[in-house]
Design a protein around this motif. Structure first.
Motif, PDB file in Angstrom:
ATOM      1  N   VAL A   1       0.846  -1.191   0.000  1.00  0.00           N
ATOM      2  CA  VAL A   1       0.000   0.000   0.000  1.00  0.00           C
ATOM      3  C   VAL A   1       0.883   1.243   0.000  1.00  0.00           C
ATOM      4  N   ASP A   2       0.755   2.056  -1.062  1.00  0.00           N
ATOM      5  CA  ASP A   2       1.534   3.293  -1.168  1.00  0.00           C
ATOM      6  C   ASP A   2       0.860   4.164  -2.218  1.00  0.00           C
ATOM      7  N   ASP A   3       0.750   5.469  -1.969  1.00  0.00           N
ATOM      8  CA  ASP A   3       0.094   6.349  -2.933  1.00  0.00           C
ATOM      9  C   ASP A   3       1.017   6.742  -4.083  1.00  0.00           C
TER      10      ASP A   3
ATOM     11  N   LEU B   1       2.862  -1.142   4.464  1.00  0.00           N
ATOM     12  CA  LEU B   1       1.940  -0.008   4.488  1.00  0.00           C
ATOM     13  C   LEU B   1       2.673   1.326   4.606  1.00  0.00           C
ATOM     14  N   ASP B   2       2.437   2.182   3.633  1.00  0.00           N
ATOM     15  CA  ASP B   2       2.942   3.552   3.694  1.00  0.00           C
ATOM     16  C   ASP B   2       2.164   4.328   4.756  1.00  0.00           C
TER      17      ASP B   2
ATOM     18  N   ILE C   1      -3.324  -9.856  11.149  1.00  0.00           N
ATOM     19  CA  ILE C   1      -2.481  -9.678   9.962  1.00  0.00           C
ATOM     20  C   ILE C   1      -1.305  -8.777  10.341  1.00  0.00           C
ATOM     21  N   PRO C   2      -0.059  -9.230  10.181  1.00  0.00           N
ATOM     22  CA  PRO C   2       1.071  -8.367  10.525  1.00  0.00           C
ATOM     23  C   PRO C   2       1.215  -7.206   9.548  1.00  0.00           C
ATOM     24  N   VAL C   3       1.474  -6.030  10.093  1.00  0.00           N
ATOM     25  CA  VAL C   3       1.633  -4.811   9.296  1.00  0.00           C
ATOM     26  C   VAL C   3       3.053  -4.285   9.481  1.00  0.00           C
ATOM     27  N   ILE C   4       3.777  -4.145   8.373  1.00  0.00           N
ATOM     28  CA  ILE C   4       5.091  -3.505   8.383  1.00  0.00           C
ATOM     29  C   ILE C   4       4.944  -2.125   7.757  1.00  0.00           C
TER      30      ILE C   4
END
Length: 343
Positions: A15-17, A58-59, A83-86
């Motif tokens: 996820v990144d804009d 994730l940005d 869910i692991p989020v980095i």
């Protein structure tokens, strides 16, 4: 026709804009993982609901929903909280990283990213996910074995729930760690798994057992230990120990090994009290339920004989908590009483 090969590689959501950043991550991760992409937080949350990923990169700085807010929403849902989020961000201040961990992130990578770092962090956290999945699988096996034992016995599923929670409460009350008490909670239902190996004619006999039948019945601790076997899983080791030794008595008059005092594992000493208390206060086809007062008087009278004398007063002090557990997990329908027996 042979079935098509299913791609079992872990699924990552990136996820990144900024499309350029997503392209860089795709170059790093694309050969090892299945990838999904989102350019804003709302789309990311939508994709997670459609197909849950194994891990999210994730940005943070994105329009409308920041990465922090996306993570908060993920952690607020029972379906997505594991869910692991980095976080992958250009924000490099210590406070930014701390906030990332505060909202539930498991790691934080500062841009510009380096391929070895990204690959190592992703591998590490996916490995932790697999370890937890294996632990959950073992726990489910233990629970299902306990359920199988219930089908053979005349005790109800509520019995194993109650006695497990009694055991958990006592473990916490004597100062055991919450982690160990939780393992005990999940292992205690295995205490009578060995009854699977006892013939129905003995196990389900409505009247008193003969001496030869008691000899058969007393084989169930060893059978239980054999069923559970030797394993490096902590919960299975604990379950095996309980199954084997929960009929030992403090004064050495129990079975199968005639252990006494502190030679009996602590878990088995705890379970012995919890198991007997619930058995006494429950209706069985061969006995009426004792009152809580009578059951507690029996437990107290057996301190130093059947039960660990240091555990008994602590257990008796938990009466209000025990009553709450009994009310929460009542038997759905008591079995008809065909005899009145005190033991």
């Amino acid at each position: 026709m042979l079935p098509s090969h299913e791609d079992r590689r872990p699924r990552l959501l990136l996820v990144d804009d900024e499309p350029t950043n997503l392209h860089v991550l795709r170059q790093i991760l694309g050969s090892s993982y299945r990838l999904q992409f989102a350019t804003d937080g709302a789309k990311a949350l939508q994709l997670v609901q459609q197909r849950k990923p194994d891990l999210i990169l994730l940005d943070i700085m994105m329009p409308t929903l920041s990465g922090y807010e996306v993570c908060r929403q993920l952690k607020a849902s029972a379906q997505t909280q594991n869910i692991p989020v980095i976080f992958v961000s250009a924000l490099s201040e210590m406070g930014d990283e701390a906030e990332g961990f505060d909202v539930g992130g498991v790691d934080y990578i500062v841009k510009p990213v380096r391929a070895p770092i990204v690959l190592a962090r992703v591998r590490t956290h996916l490995s932790l996910v697999r370890t937890e999945a294996l632990r959950q699988s073992r726990l489910h096996i233990v629970q299902r074995l306990g359920r199988a034992a219930e089908y053979k016995d005349n005790e109800t599923g509520m019995h194993v729930l109650r006695m497990s929670h009694f055991s958990h409460a006592l473990a916490l009350a004597i100062g055991c760690s919450p982690e160990w008490a939780d393992e005990l909670l999940h292992a205690a239902p295995m205490h009578d798994v060995g009854k699977i190996g006892i013939p129905d004619a003995v196990l389900l006999k409505p009247g008193p057992l003969t001496d030869s039948e008691w000899q058969i019945m007393r084989q169930h601790p060893a059978i239980g230990a054999e069923i559970l076997g030797e394993d490096d899983s902590g919960i299975l080791q604990l379950a095996r120990s309980i199954a084997l030794t929960h009929h030992e008595k403090w004064d050495g008059s129990g079975y199968p090994a005639g252990l006494s005092g502190n030679a009996i594992p602590l878990a088995a000493r705890i379970v012995a009290i919890a198991d007997v208390f619930d058995a006494l206060t429950s209706v069985r086809p061969y006995k009426r339920a004792w009152s809580v007062d009578d059951a507690m008087a029996h437990i107290q009278g057996q301190a130093g004989l059947h039960f660990d004398p240091d555990l008994v007063p602590v257990f008796l002090s938990l009466r209000e908590q025990l009553e709450t557990i009994r009310q929460r997990w009542k038997d759905e329908a008591p079995e008809p009483v065909i005899a009145d027996c005190l033991g």
